[in-house]
Every structure is written in C-alpha cells, then in structure tokens.
Write a protein that holds these residues in place. Structure first.
Motif, PDB file in Angstrom:
ATOM      1  N   PHE A  93       3.653  -0.698   1.611  1.00 28.11           N
ATOM      2  CA  PHE A  93       2.330  -0.088   1.619  1.00 28.11           C
ATOM      3  C   PHE A  93       2.331   1.262   0.901  1.00 28.11           C
ATOM      4  CE2 PHE A  93      -0.332  -2.612   4.459  1.00 28.11           C
ATOM      5  CZ  PHE A  93       0.603  -3.453   5.028  1.00 28.11           C
ATOM      6  N   GLY A  94       1.200   1.542   0.257  1.00 23.87           N
ATOM      7  CA  GLY A  94       0.960   2.874  -0.250  1.00 23.87           C
ATOM      8  C   GLY A  94       0.470   3.787   0.853  1.00 23.87           C
ATOM      9  N   PRO A  95       0.251   5.064   0.535  1.00 20.53           N
ATOM     10  CA  PRO A  95      -0.172   6.031   1.550  1.00 20.53           C
ATOM     11  C   PRO A  95      -1.637   5.908   1.950  1.00 20.53           C
ATOM     12  CG  PRO A  95      -0.029   7.090  -0.578  1.00 20.53           C
ATOM     13  CD  PRO A  95       0.492   5.706  -0.769  1.00 20.53           C
ATOM     14  N   GLU A 139       8.829  -8.615   2.794  1.00 22.01           N
ATOM     15  CA  GLU A 139       8.315  -7.332   3.266  1.00 22.01           C
ATOM     16  C   GLU A 139       7.137  -6.903   2.412  1.00 22.01           C
ATOM     17  OE1 GLU A 139      11.259  -4.303   3.279  1.00 22.01           O
ATOM     18  OE2 GLU A 139       9.839  -2.687   3.716  1.00 22.01           O
ATOM     19  N   GLN A 140       6.125  -6.393   3.077  1.00 21.54           N
ATOM     20  CA  GLN A 140       5.009  -5.787   2.371  1.00 21.54           C
ATOM     21  C   GLN A 140       5.238  -4.278   2.327  1.00 21.54           C
ATOM     22  OE1 GLN A 140       1.045  -7.055   3.386  1.00 21.54           O
ATOM     23  NE2 GLN A 140       1.653  -9.182   3.662  1.00 21.54           N
ATOM     24  N   TYR A 154      -1.960  -6.455  -2.557  1.00 22.37           N
ATOM     25  CA  TYR A 154      -2.960  -6.665  -1.498  1.00 22.37           C
ATOM     26  C   TYR A 154      -3.822  -5.410  -1.350  1.00 22.37           C
ATOM     27  CZ  TYR A 154       0.857  -9.777   0.170  1.00 22.37           C
ATOM     28  OH  TYR A 154       1.871 -10.711   0.278  1.00 22.37           O
ATOM     29  N   TYR A 185       5.841  -2.911  12.239  1.00 24.24           N
ATOM     30  CA  TYR A 185       5.546  -1.861  11.286  1.00 24.24           C
ATOM     31  C   TYR A 185       5.300  -0.560  12.043  1.00 24.24           C
ATOM     32  CZ  TYR A 185       5.214  -4.864   7.168  1.00 24.24           C
ATOM     33  OH  TYR A 185       5.512  -5.712   6.120  1.00 24.24           O
ATOM     34  N   LEU A 209      -5.787   0.621   2.137  1.00 18.62           N
ATOM     35  CA  LEU A 209      -4.360   0.533   1.885  1.00 18.62           C
ATOM     36  C   LEU A 209      -4.071  -0.525   0.839  1.00 18.62           C
ATOM     37  CD1 LEU A 209      -3.297   0.494   5.633  1.00 18.62           C
ATOM     38  CD2 LEU A 209      -2.807   2.352   4.052  1.00 18.62           C
ATOM     39  N   LEU A 232      -6.923  -7.496   6.065  1.00 17.18           N
ATOM     40  CA  LEU A 232      -6.738  -7.921   4.684  1.00 17.18           C
ATOM     41  C   LEU A 232      -8.081  -8.257   4.036  1.00 17.18           C
ATOM     42  CD1 LEU A 232      -4.676  -8.600   2.452  1.00 17.18           C
ATOM     43  CD2 LEU A 232      -4.631 -10.939   3.367  1.00 17.18           C
ATOM     44  N   MET A 292      -9.814   3.875   5.894  1.00 15.83           N
ATOM     45  CA  MET A 292      -8.629   4.048   5.054  1.00 15.83           C
ATOM     46  C   MET A 292      -8.436   2.734   4.305  1.00 15.83           C
ATOM     47  SD  MET A 292      -5.936   5.988   4.306  1.00 15.83           S
ATOM     48  CE  MET A 292      -5.166   6.944   5.613  1.00 15.83           C
ATOM     49  N   GLY A 322       0.700   4.991   5.066  1.00 20.33           N
ATOM     50  CA  GLY A 322       0.623   3.555   5.209  1.00 20.33           C
ATOM     51  C   GLY A 322       1.701   3.035   6.149  1.00 20.33           C
ATOM     52  N   PRO A 323       1.507   1.841   6.694  1.00 20.30           N
ATOM     53  CA  PRO A 323       2.550   1.268   7.552  1.00 20.30           C
ATOM     54  C   PRO A 323       3.829   1.021   6.754  1.00 20.30           C
ATOM     55  CG  PRO A 323       0.476   0.039   7.729  1.00 20.30           C
ATOM     56  CD  PRO A 323       0.337   0.977   6.576  1.00 20.30           C
ATOM     57  N   PHE A 362       2.850  -1.383  15.093  1.00 18.62           N
ATOM     58  CA  PHE A 362       2.145  -2.667  15.028  1.00 18.62           C
ATOM     59  C   PHE A 362       3.164  -3.794  15.025  1.00 18.62           C
ATOM     60  CE2 PHE A 362      -2.162  -1.310  14.201  1.00 18.62           C
ATOM     61  CZ  PHE A 362      -2.046  -0.113  13.511  1.00 18.62           C
ATOM     62  N   ARG A 376      -6.177  10.238  -2.914  1.00 19.02           N
ATOM     63  CA  ARG A 376      -5.812  10.129  -1.501  1.00 19.02           C
ATOM     64  C   ARG A 376      -7.052  10.256  -0.610  1.00 19.02           C
ATOM     65  NH1 ARG A 376      -0.964  11.104   0.439  1.00 19.02           N
ATOM     66  NH2 ARG A 376      -1.995  10.101   2.226  1.00 19.02           N
ATOM     67  N   GLN A 430      -8.433  -0.296   6.773  1.00 13.20           N
ATOM     68  CA  GLN A 430      -8.000   0.083   8.127  1.00 13.20           C
ATOM     69  C   GLN A 430      -8.955   1.121   8.693  1.00 13.20           C
ATOM     70  OE1 GLN A 430      -4.127   1.990   8.621  1.00 13.20           O
ATOM     71  NE2 GLN A 430      -3.869   1.014  10.623  1.00 13.20           N
ATOM     72  N   HIS A 485      -6.042 -10.490  -2.098  1.00  9.33           N
ATOM     73  CA  HIS A 485      -4.760 -10.276  -2.742  1.00  9.33           C
ATOM     74  C   HIS A 485      -4.760 -10.932  -4.114  1.00  9.33           C
ATOM     75  CE1 HIS A 485      -3.792 -14.379  -1.273  1.00  9.33           C
ATOM     76  NE2 HIS A 485      -2.981 -14.417  -2.327  1.00  9.33           N
ATOM     77  N   ALA A 532      -5.771  -2.186  13.504  1.00  9.17           N
ATOM     78  CA  ALA A 532      -4.790  -2.750  12.587  1.00  9.17           C
ATOM     79  C   ALA A 532      -5.407  -2.901  11.201  1.00  9.17           C
ATOM     80  CB  ALA A 532      -4.328  -4.107  13.106  1.00  9.17           C
ATOM     81  N   PRO A 533      -4.589  -2.930  10.178  1.00  8.61           N
ATOM     82  CA  PRO A 533      -5.128  -3.196   8.835  1.00  8.61           C
ATOM     83  C   PRO A 533      -5.765  -4.584   8.764  1.00  8.61           C
ATOM     84  CG  PRO A 533      -2.881  -2.334   8.709  1.00  8.61           C
ATOM     85  CD  PRO A 533      -3.145  -2.642  10.143  1.00  8.61           C
TER      86      PRO A 533
END
Lengths: 114, 111
Positions: free
Chosen positions: A105-107, A102-103, A33, B36, A90, A45, A88, B43-44, B89, A9, A37, A48, A42-43
């Motif tokens: 996401f992990g933490p 839907e994507q 993916y 999101y 992700l 990319l 970060m 995460g989002p 977002f 983490r 971030q 992928h 915003a994240p």
C-alpha cells in the motif's frame, strides 16, 4: 526507497469539482488497486488493473473512474465529488492476482470535499 | 459467508503485556489469512500471514494461531510496546485477489 507513491497526500476539492489522484510504483507489479477507506473502517476495494485489464467492483459508483497509462502509474478520477466521497484513498500493488500475493500500500491521499 | 468478523473493536494493553485480537470466518474456501498493521496517516502494511495447513506461525513478537475446525484465527503480540499502537486488520482470501477484511482493532499500548 519508496515503493508505492501517492500524490498529493492531501487534496481539498469543492462539491462537484472533478479531482484526480495519482499513484506510482517502483515494484514493477502487474496489479494496481484503488481502495477507499473511511474513518475507523477497513479499506473498501473500488477497482483494480491487471496489466491493462480493468476490473470494476460491482458496488463502485459510476462517479469513480480509473486510468492506467503504463505499468508504473495509475490515476483515480472522481468526476463529481460529493460530501460522502471524503475519505482516504489508498493505492496498492501486487505481483499477481492470486490471493496470497502481498498487497503493498501507498501512504494514501486524504480527500476533503467542501 | 464472505464476512470476516474481528474483535475487539479497541484494546488497551499495558506495556509488556500480551495483546490478543481474534477473527472468525465462514467461507471454507479461504486459504490465506494475512494481518495488516496500519499507523495513523499511513497505508496498511502486511505484518504476518498464515495458511490453514499450519496451526501457528511466529515472527518475532507476533504470532498467528489458527484453528481450522473452529474457523478462527488470532494475532498475539507478546511484550507489547508503545510502538505497536496501531490499527490491526485481519483478512482472508481464497483463489482470487480480493481481500475480505475484518473491521479492524485499534490497539493502544500504555507506557
């Protein structure tokens, strides 16, 4: 219960010292993916995988590489981290590449570069 | 033309009030518009999404309003609660995988 798991983490590395971040998923999704971030943004990319097919975003630096040894796991390798790579990271998954999927996401892994 | 513009950057709302976040896009090829929600250190997570063939979608206290002619969409949070404090977002996507993200709105709900 966890669907997208990221380890560690928190990661601290030194300037120029290679680091690997890992992601695993229990959703059996085809697409994985990696996003970067930065604070209050915003994240973004990075790349992928669709199954074993790798796609690098045009502006992703060469310093970033990825591996996907099987459906469940994906790794992000940063070959020579710079101070600007502190962020970060992700990992996300989706069932297919179609945009309406839907994507998930992990933490995230927070990377600090000293 | 690939941008999604989101406003405001930050928003403070009293508990019980209505939170409204706005987004605008240019690319008419976009056909899916998700929102999101991201809590600090997480995460989002997908909150709600809409397609342009409907003007409104409601899920609980969360509603998306969509104006196709104006190329705008917005998120309304009714009866806002402190637990709704997060960064939101908006995003847009077309036929491919890539999400085009708005810049984010940091929402604070004051008790």
């Amino acid at each position: 219960d966890a669907m997208v798991i990221q380890n560690p983490r928190y990661q601290v590395t030194q300037f120029g010292k290679p680091v690997t971040l890992s992601c695993s998923q229990t959703l059996n999704h085809n697409v994985m993916y990696w996003y970067q971030q930065k604070s209050s943004q915003a994240p973004k990319l990075l790349f992928h995988y669709y199954d074993k097919d790798f796609n690098n975003e045009a502006d992703t630096p060469d310093n970033f590489q990825s591996r996907r040894p099987n459906t469940s796991f994906c790794f992000l390798d940063i070959r020579s981290p710079g101070l600007g790579d502190a962020a970060m990271y992700l990992c996300a998954t989706s069932r297919t590449l179609q945009g309406f999927n839907e994507q998930f996401f992990g933490p995230g892994t927070r990377l600090t570069v000293l | 033309q690939q941008q999604v513009k989101q406003s405001p950057q930050s928003l403070i709302v009293q508990k019980g009030g209505i939170s409204i976040i706005n987004c605008a896009y240019e690319n008419t090829a976009f056909d899916y518009f998700p929102w999101y929600q991201q809590f600090p250190g997480k995460g989002p997570a997908l909150l709600i999404a809409i397609r342009p063939d409907v003007s409104e979608k409601k899920e609980g206290r969360f509603t998306i309003s969509f104006n196709k002619s104006a190329k705008q969409f917005s998120l309304h949070i009714m009866d806002s609660q402190p637990g709704d404090s997060a960064t939101y977002f908006c995003a847009a996507t077309g036929s491919n995988y890539q999400l085009i993200w708005g810049a984010g709105t940091k929402l604070i709900i004051k008790p």
